[in-house]
Design a protein around this motif. Structure first.
Motif, PDB file in Angstrom:
ATOM      1  N   ALA A  50       0.808  -1.229   0.000  1.00 57.64           N
ATOM      2  CA  ALA A  50       0.000   0.000   0.000  1.00 57.64           C
ATOM      3  C   ALA A  50       0.839   1.276   0.000  1.00 57.64           C
ATOM      4  CB  ALA A  50      -0.972   0.012   1.185  1.00 57.64           C
ATOM      5  N   VAL A  51       2.039   1.212  -0.590  1.00 57.39           N
ATOM      6  CA  VAL A  51       2.844   2.440  -0.690  1.00 57.39           C
ATOM      7  C   VAL A  51       2.099   3.443  -1.583  1.00 57.39           C
ATOM      8  CG1 VAL A  51       4.230   1.346  -2.507  1.00 57.39           C
ATOM      9  CG2 VAL A  51       5.061   3.413  -1.457  1.00 57.39           C
ATOM     10  N   ARG A  52       2.012   4.688  -1.116  1.00 59.06           N
ATOM     11  CA  ARG A  52       1.363   5.794  -1.838  1.00 59.06           C
ATOM     12  C   ARG A  52      -0.115   5.514  -2.116  1.00 59.06           C
ATOM     13  NH1 ARG A  52      -0.305   8.969  -2.850  1.00 59.06           N
ATOM     14  NH2 ARG A  52      -0.339   9.600  -5.004  1.00 59.06           N
ATOM     15  N   ASN A  53      -0.734   4.663  -1.282  1.00 56.31           N
ATOM     16  CA  ASN A  53      -2.172   4.417  -1.446  1.00 56.31           C
ATOM     17  C   ASN A  53      -2.938   5.691  -1.128  1.00 56.31           C
ATOM     18  OD1 ASN A  53      -4.787   3.353  -1.414  1.00 56.31           O
ATOM     19  ND2 ASN A  53      -4.570   2.637   0.691  1.00 56.31           N
ATOM     20  N   SER A  54      -3.851   6.074  -2.012  1.00 57.64           N
ATOM     21  CA  SER A  54      -4.606   7.304  -1.790  1.00 57.64           C
ATOM     22  C   SER A  54      -5.986   7.046  -1.202  1.00 57.64           C
ATOM     23  CB  SER A  54      -4.792   8.064  -3.100  1.00 57.64           C
ATOM     24  OG  SER A  54      -3.614   8.719  -3.447  1.00 57.64           O
ATOM     25  N   LEU A  55      -6.713   6.067  -1.723  1.00 57.43           N
ATOM     26  CA  LEU A  55      -8.079   5.899  -1.216  1.00 57.43           C
ATOM     27  C   LEU A  55      -8.562   4.448  -1.189  1.00 57.43           C
ATOM     28  CD1 LEU A  55     -10.140   8.910  -2.611  1.00 57.43           C
ATOM     29  CD2 LEU A  55      -9.655   8.409  -0.243  1.00 57.43           C
ATOM     30  N   ALA A  56      -7.711   3.502  -1.532  1.00 57.82           N
ATOM     31  CA  ALA A  56      -8.173   2.110  -1.557  1.00 57.82           C
ATOM     32  C   ALA A  56      -8.268   1.539  -0.141  1.00 57.82           C
ATOM     33  CB  ALA A  56      -7.217   1.265  -2.387  1.00 57.82           C
ATOM     34  N   GLU A  57      -9.139   0.531   0.012  1.00 51.34           N
ATOM     35  CA  GLU A  57      -9.236  -0.195   1.277  1.00 51.34           C
ATOM     36  C   GLU A  57      -8.660  -1.588   1.054  1.00 51.34           C
ATOM     37  OE1 GLU A  57     -13.179   1.589   3.409  1.00 51.34           O
ATOM     38  OE2 GLU A  57     -13.511   0.013   1.945  1.00 51.34           O
ATOM     39  N   ALA A  58      -7.951  -2.109   2.048  1.00 53.68           N
ATOM     40  CA  ALA A  58      -7.328  -3.416   1.854  1.00 53.68           C
ATOM     41  C   ALA A  58      -7.315  -4.209   3.147  1.00 53.68           C
ATOM     42  CB  ALA A  58      -5.896  -3.235   1.356  1.00 53.68           C
ATOM     43  N   VAL A  59      -7.471  -5.527   3.023  1.00 53.36           N
ATOM     44  CA  VAL A  59      -7.275  -6.429   4.156  1.00 53.36           C
ATOM     45  C   VAL A  59      -6.281  -7.484   3.716  1.00 53.36           C
ATOM     46  CG1 VAL A  59      -8.356  -7.965   5.839  1.00 53.36           C
ATOM     47  CG2 VAL A  59      -9.668  -6.068   4.873  1.00 53.36           C
ATOM     48  N   VAL A  60      -5.240  -7.695   4.550  1.00 55.00           N
ATOM     49  CA  VAL A  60      -4.199  -8.651   4.220  1.00 55.00           C
ATOM     50  C   VAL A  60      -3.812  -9.346   5.528  1.00 55.00           C
ATOM     51  CG1 VAL A  60      -2.334  -6.961   4.491  1.00 55.00           C
ATOM     52  CG2 VAL A  60      -2.005  -8.891   2.953  1.00 55.00           C
ATOM     53  N   GLU A  61      -3.197 -10.533   5.447  1.00 48.07           N
ATOM     54  CA  GLU A  61      -2.975 -11.296   6.672  1.00 48.07           C
ATOM     55  C   GLU A  61      -1.520 -11.271   7.136  1.00 48.07           C
ATOM     56  OE1 GLU A  61      -5.003 -15.063   6.151  1.00 48.07           O
ATOM     57  OE2 GLU A  61      -6.930 -14.026   5.904  1.00 48.07           O
ATOM     58  N   GLY A  62      -0.793 -10.280   6.690  1.00 46.14           N
ATOM     59  CA  GLY A  62       0.605 -10.096   7.064  1.00 46.14           C
ATOM     60  C   GLY A  62       1.291  -9.296   5.976  1.00 46.14           C
ATOM     61  N   ALA A  63       2.343  -8.546   6.311  1.00 44.71           N
ATOM     62  CA  ALA A  63       3.023  -7.733   5.292  1.00 44.71           C
ATOM     63  C   ALA A  63       4.494  -7.578   5.658  1.00 44.71           C
ATOM     64  CB  ALA A  63       2.357  -6.367   5.170  1.00 44.71           C
ATOM     65  N   GLY A  64       5.321  -7.287   4.644  1.00 43.96           N
ATOM     66  CA  GLY A  64       6.761  -7.119   4.860  1.00 43.96           C
ATOM     67  C   GLY A  64       7.117  -5.719   5.350  1.00 43.96           C
ATOM     68  N   ASP A  65       8.368  -5.327   5.140  1.00 42.62           N
ATOM     69  CA  ASP A  65       8.859  -4.017   5.598  1.00 42.62           C
ATOM     70  C   ASP A  65       8.160  -2.874   4.861  1.00 42.62           C
ATOM     71  OD1 ASP A  65      10.604  -5.476   7.078  1.00 42.62           O
ATOM     72  OD2 ASP A  65      12.353  -5.127   5.792  1.00 42.62           O
ATOM     73  N   HIS A  66       8.187  -1.707   5.472  1.00 49.75           N
ATOM     74  CA  HIS A  66       7.747  -0.436   4.860  1.00 49.75           C
ATOM     75  C   HIS A  66       6.283  -0.426   4.433  1.00 49.75           C
ATOM     76  CE1 HIS A  66      12.086   0.057   4.590  1.00 49.75           C
ATOM     77  NE2 HIS A  66      12.151  -0.960   3.763  1.00 49.75           N
ATOM     78  N   SER A  67       5.412  -1.150   5.113  1.00 48.67           N
ATOM     79  CA  SER A  67       4.012  -1.110   4.655  1.00 48.67           C
ATOM     80  C   SER A  67       3.398   0.253   4.987  1.00 48.67           C
ATOM     81  CB  SER A  67       3.199  -2.247   5.271  1.00 48.67           C
ATOM     82  OG  SER A  67       3.287  -2.212   6.657  1.00 48.67           O
ATOM     83  N   CYS A  68       2.402   0.646   4.221  1.00 46.88           N
ATOM     84  CA  CYS A  68       1.672   1.927   4.362  1.00 46.88           C
ATOM     85  C   CYS A  68       2.573   3.145   4.174  1.00 46.88           C
ATOM     86  CB  CYS A  68       0.984   2.043   5.727  1.00 46.88           C
ATOM     87  SG  CYS A  68      -0.143   0.698   6.029  1.00 46.88           S
ATOM     88  N   GLU A  69       3.661   2.967   3.450  1.00 45.73           N
ATOM     89  CA  GLU A  69       4.599   4.072   3.257  1.00 45.73           C
ATOM     90  C   GLU A  69       3.970   5.153   2.374  1.00 45.73           C
ATOM     91  OE1 GLU A  69       9.338   4.081   2.405  1.00 45.73           O
ATOM     92  OE2 GLU A  69       8.088   2.944   1.043  1.00 45.73           O
ATOM     93  N   TYR A  70       4.150   6.416   2.744  1.00 44.87           N
ATOM     94  CA  TYR A  70       3.659   7.554   1.950  1.00 44.87           C
ATOM     95  C   TYR A  70       2.151   7.495   1.672  1.00 44.87           C
ATOM     96  CZ  TYR A  70       8.488   8.899   0.840  1.00 44.87           C
ATOM     97  OH  TYR A  70       9.789   9.307   0.905  1.00 44.87           O
ATOM     98  N   MET A  71       1.401   6.824   2.522  1.00 40.56           N
ATOM     99  CA  MET A  71      -0.040   6.720   2.275  1.00 40.56           C
ATOM    100  C   MET A  71      -0.698   8.081   2.491  1.00 40.56           C
ATOM    101  SD  MET A  71      -2.045   3.402   3.665  1.00 40.56           S
ATOM    102  CE  MET A  71      -3.564   3.901   4.453  1.00 40.56           C
ATOM    103  N   THR A  72      -1.684   8.424   1.652  1.00 41.43           N
ATOM    104  CA  THR A  72      -2.357   9.718   1.825  1.00 41.43           C
ATOM    105  C   THR A  72      -3.860   9.558   2.032  1.00 41.43           C
ATOM    106  OG1 THR A  72      -2.653   9.965  -0.559  1.00 41.43           O
ATOM    107  CG2 THR A  72      -0.678  10.934   0.373  1.00 41.43           C
TER     108      THR A  72
END
Length: 877
Positions: free
Chosen positions: A739-761
Motif C-alpha cells: 500500500a505504498v502511496r495508497n490514496s483511497l483504496a481499502e485493503a485487508v491482508v494477513e501479514g506484510a513485509g517491511d515499509h508497509s503503508c509508506e507515503y499513504m495519503t
C-alpha cells in the motif's frame, strides 16, 4: 595502515562541501571558520538587538553553533538518502561524484577514479583562484561587509544567472508586443552573455553556401518538435498551467502535465468562447473556440498523485519520471500552503497537508521494474507513446540502452539547470549534469548498440532560443523541451519565491487574489515559440540546410569557439564534438513510427470475447473464468483502460466479473475501474492492484492448499502502489511496501513485509498478522489497523508522523469489523473468522495508526462530536 583523516578547514560551510570531503575519505571535519562565523553572528549588535526585541528566539553561542551543525547533519542525511545510502560509513570514501571543469593532473592527484569527461583547470589556475579569494579578505570593503556573490539569487554585480531580470523583461516585450525587433534584442542579449553553459563554448560551422530562408522547412513544422517541461499544477497556478497547455495545442507541440493529475474539464475543446473568454475556464483570457487545455504528455512518475485510469487513457504520451533534472534522487515537493481545495481534489489528498512524492526508485529498483512499468502503461493505453525521463550524468548511455530495450518510445534527457518552483537550495545545487554531455553519451551509446531508431530523443534544461535548439539537434536530439522560459513568456518575473505561495504575478501561487493578477495569454507563448522556430530557420539557411532532419546528429557542424577566458582554456570538448555515426532512419521517420506494442496479451483475448465486449458497450453484467500463467502480465489493465476511455473513472454502470485460476504475472489487476470485480485463485507477483481506482480484487489460495494460508506469502511487493480507490482482499501475506502511496483504496491482508503503508495519503489498510519494520513512514493520510498478538509492533512503526493508539472510537471499531467481515465473506479466511468469533478478545490487540490529518475523524477520535443530523458519517474511502 588503518587511520582516520580529520579535515580541519576554513573553506567548508555548505552541505555539498561536507559531502565532498567525506565522500573522498574524511572521517571527521572541523569547519572552524563556519563555527567562528556563528559566534561572530551571535555577538553582532544586529543579532543582539533582534533577540532583545523578541524578533528572534534567544540562543547562546553554543546553541547557534549546534544549530549550524544540526542543519549540516540533516543536509548530509538528505544527500545520503538521494543516493540510496543508509550509513555515513558507506558514503565515506565512496567517491560518488562526477567532476566538471578540473584537469587531469588535479583529478589524478586528488580525485583518482572519478569521471571528468571534459578536463579543465590546472593546479596553477586553482592556486591563482584561491589567492584571489584570499586577497579580498584584506580589502577595506570586506571589513565593512561581506560580498554577496549571488550564487543562489540574482544580485547585480554578482555571478551571472541564465534567467535574470533583464532577460525576462526583453522576452516579455517581444512576446507581448509581437515584435520581431524586440525578439532580436533578446537574441542579442543571449548571444552576448558571459560563458554560462557548455554550449557557449561551441559555435556552428558549415562547408555549404547559405540558402534563402524561403527554402527551409516552415516554422509550423519545427514547433511540432517543441515540448514544455513537467511543471505540476500546484507548483504553478491553474492559469499558468492551462495557458501553457492551450498554447502548445495551438502549435501542435506538447505540454506536460507534471505530476498531480488533470481536471477532466480540460479534455474537451472549447466551444463557448466569446471575446476571448470562456465560462468553462473563466479565469483565462485570450481564448479561441477550438482551444484545448489538455496536456498531451501526462506524467505518471510511477503511481503518483492524480494518476487514475481515465487520466492515463486520455494521454497522447505518458512520461515516467525516473528523476528530476534539477534535483535528481528526490520526488516532487509541494508545501502545504500551496495545496488548495482544488489541488487536493485532483491529487486525492487533503487541503493544507504538504505533499512529498517518494523518489521514483520506490517502485523502480532495477531496469526490469522500469520495463514492467513501461509495459503497464502500454497495456492501459496502447495508443500512447511512453517516455522515460533520465538525468544527464555519466553512465546515462547504459541506462538509455536499457530503457530502449525495455520498449520505451521516447527518452527524455534532463539537464541540471532546469528550474523548479518549490525546492530547497541544497537540492538544486551540485546535482545533475549538463544536458550536452548526457545527450551526447545517450545518442552515441544508442547508435553503437543499434537502438537509436527505436526511440525519440528529447532534451531539456535551460533552453532559451533557437541557438539552443540547433545545438541540441546537432548533438542528436529529435525534440526540445522548454521549462522556465515558457513560464517567463507567460508572465513570470523571476521573483524566486515560488515555494512561499506569494508569487507577485500569480504564476506560481494558489492564492486567489494573486492568481487574479496573472498577466499571460496563450498567444504570448505561441508568439515566443514561433520566434524560436524562425530563429532556427534563419540559422539553418545560414548553414545551407533545408530541414532539421539534415542536421540532427551531425556534430561536424560544431567547432570549439574562441573564448579568452582563463577558466575554460583547458576544457576538452572533443567528446561532445565526436561522432560514432548516424541513425539509419531520419529523425522524422523515427518520430512518426507507431507506438511500441506489448504483443499479443490475455486482455486482447478477453476484449474480443463477445460477452465481455457487450458488457462494456452496453453496461451489462458478464461472468468469466480464465486460466492465468505468470507470463500474463498487467492483466485487466487494458480492459480497465477501455472502460475508462469510454466512461471515465466512475461512469461505468455494468459489471465485469472475472475469475482467474493460476499464477498471475506482475501488475495483476492494475489500474482497475469501478465495476470490475476480479478474483484470483492461486497467487500473484509484485504490484497487484497498482493504481487501481475502483472495483474489487480478491486473492485466495486454492481449496485445501496443504498449508496455513495466513502463514504464506501469496502476493508480491509494492501492491496497491498509488491506488485511488477500490478494495483488495488477500488471504495470505503480502511482500514489502504494501500500500505504498495508497490514496483511497481499502485493503485487508494477513501479514506484510517491511515499509508497509509508506507515503499513504488516504484509504484504509487492515493487517491481520505480523508486519515488517518501518511501518507508516511518510504516511500523511488514511488509517491502518494492525493486529499485534505478541506485542512486537511498536518498535517497528516509524513514529515521525503517525500516532499509535488502540481502536477506541466506535466508528473505527465498526470500520475495522466491517472490513474483516467482508474479507471473510470474500476469501473464506479462517484467521478472519476466528477474529470475528472472538471479537472481544482480539479487538484490544489491534493498534490504529493515525496521521495528524485524520486525528479529528470519527474513526480515530473516541469523543468525536456527532454531526448536526445526529448521524456519524463514515470516512469515504
Amino acid at each position: 595502515m588503518q587511520t582516520s583523516i580529520v579535515a580541519d578547514t576554513a573553506q567548508c560551510f555548505s552541505t555539498h562541501q561536507f559531502a565532498c570531503l567525506i565522500g573522498y575519505g574524511a572521517s571527521a571535519i572541523c569547519p572552524y571558520l563556519a563555527l567562528e562565523t556563528c559566534r561572530q553572528w551571535r555577538l553582532s549588535t544586529k543579532t543582539v538587538n533582534l533577540m532583545r526585541n523578541g524578533k528572534m528566539p534567544t540562543v547562546t553561542i553554543e546553541q547557534a553553533q549546534k544549530n549550524f551543525c544540526k542543519s549540516v547533519r540533516s543536509g548530509l542525511m538528505k544527500i545520503l538518502s538521494k543516493m540510496g545510502i543508509s550509513l555515513l560509513s558507506s558514503y565515506c570514501g565512496a567517491q560518488i561524484f562526477e567532476i566538471y571543469g578540473l584537469g587531469k593532473d588535479i583529478v589524478d592527484l586528488a580525485f583518482c577514479g572519478s569521471v571528468s569527461s571534459i578536463g579543465g583547470l590546472t593546479l596553477d589556475e586553482l592556486a591563482r583562484e584561491t589567492l584571489s579569494f584570499w586577497v579580498k579578505a584584506f580589502s577595506e570593503d570586506t571589513a565593512k561587509r561581506l560580498e554577496n556573490f549571488g550564487f543562489i539569487q540574482f544580485r547585480p554585480g554578482g555571478e551571472y544567472h541564465g534567467n535574470n531580470p533583464e532577460m525576462s523583461k526583453l522576452l516579455h516585450k517581444a512576446v507581448r508586443q509581437k515584435s520581431e525587433t524586440a525578439y532580436l534584442v533578446y537574441q542579442q542579449h543571449l548571444a552576448n552573455r558571459p560563458v554560462n553553459v557548455l554550449r557557449d563554448l561551441i559555435e556552428f560551422t558549415s562547408d555549404r553556401a547559405p540558402i534563402p530562408v524561403g527554402r527551409v522547412e516552415p516554422a509550423l513544422s519545427i514547433v511540432k518538435r517543441f515540448c514544455t517541461g513537467g511543471m505540476s499544477l500546484g507548483a504553478i497556478s491553474r492559469e499558468t498551467h492551462e495557458a501553457i497547455a492551450i498554447a502548445m495545442n495551438r502549435l501542435g507541440g506538447k505540454s506536460n502535465s507534471g505530476e498531480g493529475g488533470e481536471d477532466p474539464i480540460r479534455w474537451s475543446p472549447l466551444t463557448d468562447v466569446v471575446d476571448g473568454y470562456s465560462p468553462t475556464l473563466p479565469h483565462l483570457k485570450g481564448l479561441q473556440n477550438g482551444d484545448t487545455a489538455t496536456s498531451a504528455i501526462k506524467q505518471v512518475a510511477s503511481g503518483r498523485f492524480g494518476v487514475t485510469p481515465t487520466f492515463l487513457a486520455n494521454a497522447d504520451q505518458l512520461e515516467i519520471k525516473i528523476a528530476q533534472g534539477a534535483k535528481p534522487g528526490e520526488g516532487g515537493q509541494l508545501p502545504g500552503k500551496k495545496v488548495s481545495a482544488y489541488i487536493a481534489r485532483l491529487r486525492n489528498s487533503k487541503p493544507g497537508v504538504p505533499l512529498i512524492s517518494p523518489p521514483p526508485h520506490h517502485d523502480i529498483y532495477s531496469i526490469e521494474d522500469l520495463a514492467q512499468l513501461i509495459y503497464d502503461l502500454h497495456q492501459v493505453n496502447p495508443r500512447a507513446k511512453v517516455s522515460v525521463k533520465l538525468v544527464a550524468e555519466a553512465g546515462i548511455g547504459t541506462v538509455a540502452s536499457g530503457v530502449a530495450k525495455g520498449n520505451a518510445d521516447i527518452i527524455q534527457i534532463s539537464g541540471h539547470d532546469g528550474g523548479t518552483g518549490a525546492s530547497p537550495v541544497s537540492s538544486i545545487k551540485h546535482a545533475g549534469g549538463p544536458w550536452e554531455l548526457g545527450l551526447t553519451e545517450s545518442h552515441q551509446t544508442l547508435i553503437s548498440n543499434g537502438l537509436r531508431e527505436r526511440v525519440i530523443l528529447r532534451v531539456d534544461g535551460g533552453f532559451k532560443s533557437g541557438f539552443d535548439v540547433l545545438m541540441a539537434a546537432a548533438m542528436g536530439a529529435d525534440e526540445y523541451g522548454f521549462g522556465s522560459v515558457a513560464m517567463i513568456a507567460t508572465g513570470c518575473v523571476m521573483a524566486r519565491i515560488c515555494h512561499t505561495n506569494n508569487c507577485p504575478v500569480g504564476v506560481a501561487s494558489q492564492r486567489e487574489e494573486l492568481r487574479a493578477r496573472f498577466p499571460g495569454v496563450p498567444g504570448d507563448l505561441v508568439n515566443y515559440f514561433l520566434y524560436v522556430a524562425e530563429e532556427v530557420r534563419g540559422m539553418l539557411a545560414q548553414l545551407g540546410y533545408e530541414k532539421l532532419d539534415d542536421v540532427i546528429g551531425h556534430t561536424e557542424l560544431l567547432k570549439p569557439r574562441d573564448v579568452s577566458l582563463m577558466k575554460t582554456q583547458h576544457l576538452d570538448l572533443s567528446y561532445i564534438l565526436s561522432n560514432v555515426g548516424l541513425p539509419k532512419w531520419s529523425s522524422t521517420v523515427i518520430r512518426n513510427q507507431e507506438v511500441h506494442s506489448n504483443g499479443p496479451v490475455l486482455d486482447d483475448t478477453l476484449l474480443s470475447d463477445p460477452e465481455v465486449a457487450n458488457a462494456i458497450d452496453n453496461e451489462t453484467v458478464v461472468n468469466k473464468s480464465v486460466k492465468i500463467y505468470n507470463v500474463d502480465r498487467a492483466v485487466c489493465g487494458r480492459i480497465a483502460g477501455t472502460i475508462a476511455k469510454k466512461y471515465g473513472d466512475t461512469g461505468f454502470a455494468g459489471q465485469v466479473n472475472l475469475t482467474f485460476t493460476g499464477s498471475a504475472g506482475q501488475s495483476f489487476a492494475c489500474f482497475l475501474t469501478p465495476g470490475m470485480n476480479i478474483r484470483l485463485v492461486g497467487e500473484a507477483n509484485d504490484y497487484v492492484g497498482k493504481g487501481m481506482a475502483g472495483g474489487e480484487v480478491v486473492v485466495t489460495p486454492e481449496e485445501n492448499p496443504g498449508f496455513a494460508p495466513e502463514d504464506a506469502t501469496i502476493v508480491g511487493n509494492t501492491c496497491l502502489y498509488g491506488a485511488t480507490g477500490g478494495q483488495l482482499f488477500v488471504r495470505g501475506k503480502a511482500g514489502e511496501r504494501f500500500a505504498v502511496r495508497n490514496s483511497l483504496a481499502e485493503a485487508v491482508v494477513e501479514g506484510a513485509g517491511d515499509h508497509s503503508c509508506e507515503y499513504m495519503t488516504g484509504g484504509c489498510v487492515v493487517v491481520l498478522g505480523k508486519v515488517g519494520r518501518n511501518v507508516a513512514a511518510g504516511m500523511t493520510g488514511g488509517l491502518a489497523y494492525i493486529l499485534d498478538e505478541d506485542n512486537t509492533l511498536i518498535p517497528k512503526v516509524n513514529k515521525e508522523i503517525v500516532k499509535i493508539q488502540r481502536v477506541v472510537a466506535p466508528v473505527g471499531q465498526m470500520q475495522l469489523k466491517n472490513l474483516i467481515e467482508a474479507h471473510v465473506e470474500k476469501t473464506g479466511s479462517s484467521k478472519g473468522a476466528e477474529i470475528l468469533k472472538e471479537w472481544d478478545t482480539y479487538l484490544p490487540l489491534f493498534w490504529q495508526l493515525v496521521p495528524p490529518s485524520e486525528e479529528d475523524t470519527p474513526e480515530a477520535c473516541a469523543d468525536y462530536e456527532e454531526t448536526t443530523s445526529g448521524q456519524i458519517t463514515l470516512q469515504s474511502a
